[in-house]
Design a protein around this motif. Structure first.
Motif, PDB file in Angstrom:
ATOM      1  N   ASP A  22       1.039  -0.927   0.350  1.00 11.42           N
ATOM      2  CA  ASP A  22       0.060  -0.343  -0.003  1.00 11.42           C
ATOM      3  C   ASP A  22       1.169   1.506   0.568  1.00 11.42           C
ATOM      4  O   ASP A  22       1.670   0.846   1.180  1.00 11.42           O
ATOM      5  CB  ASP A  22      -0.906  -0.141   1.031  1.00 11.42           C
ATOM      6  CG  ASP A  22      -1.749  -1.482   1.526  1.00 11.42           C
ATOM      7  OD1 ASP A  22      -0.761  -2.557   0.812  1.00 11.42           O
ATOM      8  OD2 ASP A  22      -3.009  -1.416   2.203  1.00 11.42           O
ATOM      9  N   THR A  23       0.250   2.081  -0.732  1.00 14.55           N
ATOM     10  CA  THR A  23       1.227   3.682  -0.617  1.00 14.55           C
ATOM     11  C   THR A  23      -0.432   4.743  -0.083  1.00 14.55           C
ATOM     12  O   THR A  23       0.608   6.013  -0.280  1.00 14.55           O
ATOM     13  CB  THR A  23       1.329   4.285  -2.742  1.00 14.55           C
ATOM     14  OG1 THR A  23       0.382   3.750  -3.113  1.00 14.55           O
ATOM     15  CG2 THR A  23       2.546   3.138  -2.480  1.00 14.55           C
ATOM     16  N   HIS A  24      -1.301   4.451  -0.500  1.00 12.14           N
ATOM     17  CA  HIS A  24      -1.735   5.124   0.125  1.00 12.14           C
ATOM     18  C   HIS A  24      -2.284   6.801  -0.229  1.00 12.14           C
ATOM     19  O   HIS A  24      -1.666   8.106   0.738  1.00 12.14           O
ATOM     20  CB  HIS A  24      -2.216   5.236   1.536  1.00 12.14           C
ATOM     21  CG  HIS A  24      -2.546   4.213   2.580  1.00 12.14           C
ATOM     22  ND1 HIS A  24      -4.095   4.533   2.660  1.00 12.14           N
ATOM     23  CD2 HIS A  24      -1.945   2.977   3.148  1.00 12.14           C
ATOM     24  CE1 HIS A  24      -4.022   2.926   2.540  1.00 12.14           C
ATOM     25  NE2 HIS A  24      -3.226   2.621   3.018  1.00 12.14           N
ATOM     26  N   ASP A  55      -5.045   0.049  -1.962  1.00 15.08           N
ATOM     27  CA  ASP A  55      -4.503   1.544  -1.345  1.00 15.08           C
ATOM     28  C   ASP A  55      -4.113   1.977  -1.966  1.00 15.08           C
ATOM     29  O   ASP A  55      -3.021   2.490  -1.487  1.00 15.08           O
ATOM     30  CB  ASP A  55      -4.645   1.137  -0.068  1.00 15.08           C
ATOM     31  CG  ASP A  55      -6.050   0.683   0.854  1.00 15.08           C
ATOM     32  OD1 ASP A  55      -6.825   0.568  -0.234  1.00 15.08           O
ATOM     33  OD2 ASP A  55      -5.954   0.114   1.486  1.00 15.08           O
ATOM     34  N   GLY A  79      -4.342   4.725  -3.354  1.00 17.93           N
ATOM     35  CA  GLY A  79      -4.631   5.963  -2.741  1.00 17.93           C
ATOM     36  C   GLY A  79      -4.894   7.503  -4.085  1.00 17.93           C
ATOM     37  O   GLY A  79      -4.927   8.628  -3.999  1.00 17.93           O
ATOM     38  N   TYR A  89      -8.775   8.991  -4.473  1.00 13.76           N
ATOM     39  CA  TYR A  89      -9.255   8.518  -3.264  1.00 13.76           C
ATOM     40  C   TYR A  89     -10.380   9.689  -2.581  1.00 13.76           C
ATOM     41  O   TYR A  89     -11.888   9.560  -2.466  1.00 13.76           O
ATOM     42  CB  TYR A  89      -7.863   9.035  -2.147  1.00 13.76           C
ATOM     43  CG  TYR A  89      -8.309   9.264  -1.032  1.00 13.76           C
ATOM     44  CD1 TYR A  89      -9.190   8.030   0.297  1.00 13.76           C
ATOM     45  CD2 TYR A  89      -8.799  10.588   0.650  1.00 13.76           C
ATOM     46  CE1 TYR A  89      -9.300   7.873   1.370  1.00 13.76           C
ATOM     47  CE2 TYR A  89      -8.581  10.456   0.813  1.00 13.76           C
ATOM     48  CZ  TYR A  89      -9.018   9.526   2.032  1.00 13.76           C
ATOM     49  OH  TYR A  89      -9.297   9.724   3.227  1.00 13.76           O
ATOM     50  N   HIS A 148      -9.231   1.651   0.848  1.00 12.44           N
ATOM     51  CA  HIS A 148      -9.208   2.661   0.955  1.00 12.44           C
ATOM     52  C   HIS A 148      -9.235   3.784  -0.062  1.00 12.44           C
ATOM     53  O   HIS A 148      -8.222   5.210   0.051  1.00 12.44           O
ATOM     54  CB  HIS A 148      -7.956   3.359   2.076  1.00 12.44           C
ATOM     55  CG  HIS A 148      -8.529   2.875   3.622  1.00 12.44           C
ATOM     56  ND1 HIS A 148      -7.762   2.913   4.352  1.00 12.44           N
ATOM     57  CD2 HIS A 148      -9.183   2.536   3.667  1.00 12.44           C
ATOM     58  CE1 HIS A 148      -8.109   2.340   5.544  1.00 12.44           C
ATOM     59  NE2 HIS A 148      -9.526   2.178   5.361  1.00 12.44           N
ATOM     60  N   GLU A 149      -9.957   3.706  -1.404  1.00 12.30           N
ATOM     61  CA  GLU A 149     -10.108   4.102  -2.299  1.00 12.30           C
ATOM     62  C   GLU A 149     -11.630   4.039  -3.276  1.00 12.30           C
ATOM     63  O   GLU A 149     -12.096   2.343  -2.988  1.00 12.30           O
ATOM     64  CB  GLU A 149      -8.275   3.473  -3.063  1.00 12.30           C
ATOM     65  CG  GLU A 149      -8.548   2.446  -3.108  1.00 12.30           C
ATOM     66  CD  GLU A 149      -7.604   1.790  -4.161  1.00 12.30           C
ATOM     67  OE1 GLU A 149      -6.182   3.244  -4.412  1.00 12.30           O
ATOM     68  OE2 GLU A 149      -7.032   0.658  -3.500  1.00 12.30           O
ATOM     69  N   SER A 168     -12.749  -2.391   5.643  1.00  5.90           N
ATOM     70  CA  SER A 168     -11.786  -1.465   6.249  1.00  5.90           C
ATOM     71  C   SER A 168     -12.705  -1.643   7.948  1.00  5.90           C
ATOM     72  O   SER A 168     -14.123  -1.226   8.194  1.00  5.90           O
ATOM     73  CB  SER A 168     -12.702   0.100   6.103  1.00  5.90           C
ATOM     74  OG  SER A 168     -12.145   0.385   4.791  1.00  5.90           O
ATOM     75  N   HIS A 204      -2.566  -4.337   2.331  1.00  2.23           N
ATOM     76  CA  HIS A 204      -3.184  -4.402   3.214  1.00  2.23           C
ATOM     77  C   HIS A 204      -3.478  -3.783   4.292  1.00  2.23           C
ATOM     78  O   HIS A 204      -3.279  -3.127   5.260  1.00  2.23           O
ATOM     79  CB  HIS A 204      -4.705  -5.217   3.380  1.00  2.23           C
ATOM     80  CG  HIS A 204      -5.970  -5.324   4.180  1.00  2.23           C
ATOM     81  ND1 HIS A 204      -6.565  -3.735   3.963  1.00  2.23           N
ATOM     82  CD2 HIS A 204      -6.817  -6.288   4.907  1.00  2.23           C
ATOM     83  CE1 HIS A 204      -7.551  -3.592   5.149  1.00  2.23           C
ATOM     84  NE2 HIS A 204      -7.948  -5.399   5.208  1.00  2.23           N
ATOM     85  N   HIS A 243      -0.225  -3.525   5.990  1.00  5.24           N
ATOM     86  CA  HIS A 243       0.577  -3.000   6.534  1.00  5.24           C
ATOM     87  C   HIS A 243       2.201  -3.441   7.228  1.00  5.24           C
ATOM     88  O   HIS A 243       2.359  -2.620   8.405  1.00  5.24           O
ATOM     89  CB  HIS A 243       0.133  -1.946   7.228  1.00  5.24           C
ATOM     90  CG  HIS A 243      -0.562  -0.516   7.005  1.00  5.24           C
ATOM     91  ND1 HIS A 243      -0.776   0.885   7.320  1.00  5.24           N
ATOM     92  CD2 HIS A 243      -0.896  -1.040   5.889  1.00  5.24           C
ATOM     93  CE1 HIS A 243      -1.630   1.140   6.774  1.00  5.24           C
ATOM     94  NE2 HIS A 243      -2.466   0.047   5.243  1.00  5.24           N
TER      95      HIS A 243
END
Length: 235
Positions: free
Chosen positions: A8-10, A36, A38, A41, A68-69, A122, A211, A213
């Motif tokens: 993930d990079t968010h 994610d 992002g 977003y 989360h996107e 989430s 997912h 982390h």
């Protein structure tokens, strides 16, 4: 052409820029982000900032859907389905080096088959809703997406070299990494349970997920975060 992979990079691509510089990548090279990213977003013009940053990077991003996107079709941007490496991706003409996987498509990377299966629940859903943060009701695969994935696997005789998912089958969840104090009985595990049915039946060589982390490998599934690897190297 090289195929790299990370977690993930968010919406923060500074480490990706550094990776590209260190590895002297070009837009012929692909970096897979396991959900994610992002990029979609805000689902408005605020997403242009990160897209413009990526557009100036010497890499092509191939993004699995996270939780989360938004989905590409939820964005006001002009995403179109585009043929790429044997499958279909979502792409904007303005940003040809930003690609989003279509769940269930089977892609071919240097002779290896790879399927993307995105989405997850989430665990911070209600915190997000109560604090005015972004939450997406399309975060998990719906029944139509699941049916398409299974149809594709049937056509492939349930043999795919590589699975690229966001979350993991339920029996492989890294329970030691769960958020302390969170009531797991309130967490929707339907995607993880469905992935377990695929895991139990599928003949595969490698499975990658994001997912959580964390960086961990268990039962043939590697969970990635800020680590990198190269896959599908040419023989």
């Amino acid at each position: 052409m090289h195929f790299y992979i990370t977690g993930d990079t968010h919406g923060n691509f500074d480490r990706i820029e550094e990776f590209c510089q260190l590895n002297e990548t070009t837009t012929d090279d692909v970096l897979i982000i396991l959900g994610d990213a992002g990029i979609n977003y805000w689902l408005d013009i605020r997403d242009w900032n990160v897209k413009n940053q990526i557009a100036n990077m010497d890499i092509t991003l191939f993004c699995v859907h996270g939780n989360h996107e938004g989905r590409p079709w939820e964005s006001p941007s002009d995403y179109e389905l585009f043929p790429w490496n044997g499958g279909l991706v979502y792409r904007e003409e303005m940003y040809p080096n930003i690609l989003f996987a279509k769940d269930g498509e089977i892609y071919h990377f240097n002779g290896y088959s790879a399927m993307a299966i995105g989405g997850a629940y989430s665990v911070d859903k209600y915190y997000r809703l109560s604090h005015g943060l972004q939450w997406f009701d399309t975060e998990q695969p719906d029944e139509a997406m699941k049916a398409f994935v299974e149809e594709q696997l049937e056509r492939a005789d349930w043999k795919v070299d590589i699975i690229l998912s966001h979350t993991v089958p339920i029996e492989v969840e890294p329970v030691w990494a769960f958020i302390p104090g969170l009531d797991q009985s309130s967490v929707d595990k339907s995607t993880e349970k469905w992935l377990q049915t695929i895991y139990d039946r599928l003949e595969f060589s490698e499975w990658y997920a994001g997912h959580y982390h964390i960086e961990n490998e268990d039962n043939g599934i590697r969970i990635m975060f800020e680590d990198y690897d190269e896959i599908c190297t040419e023989e």
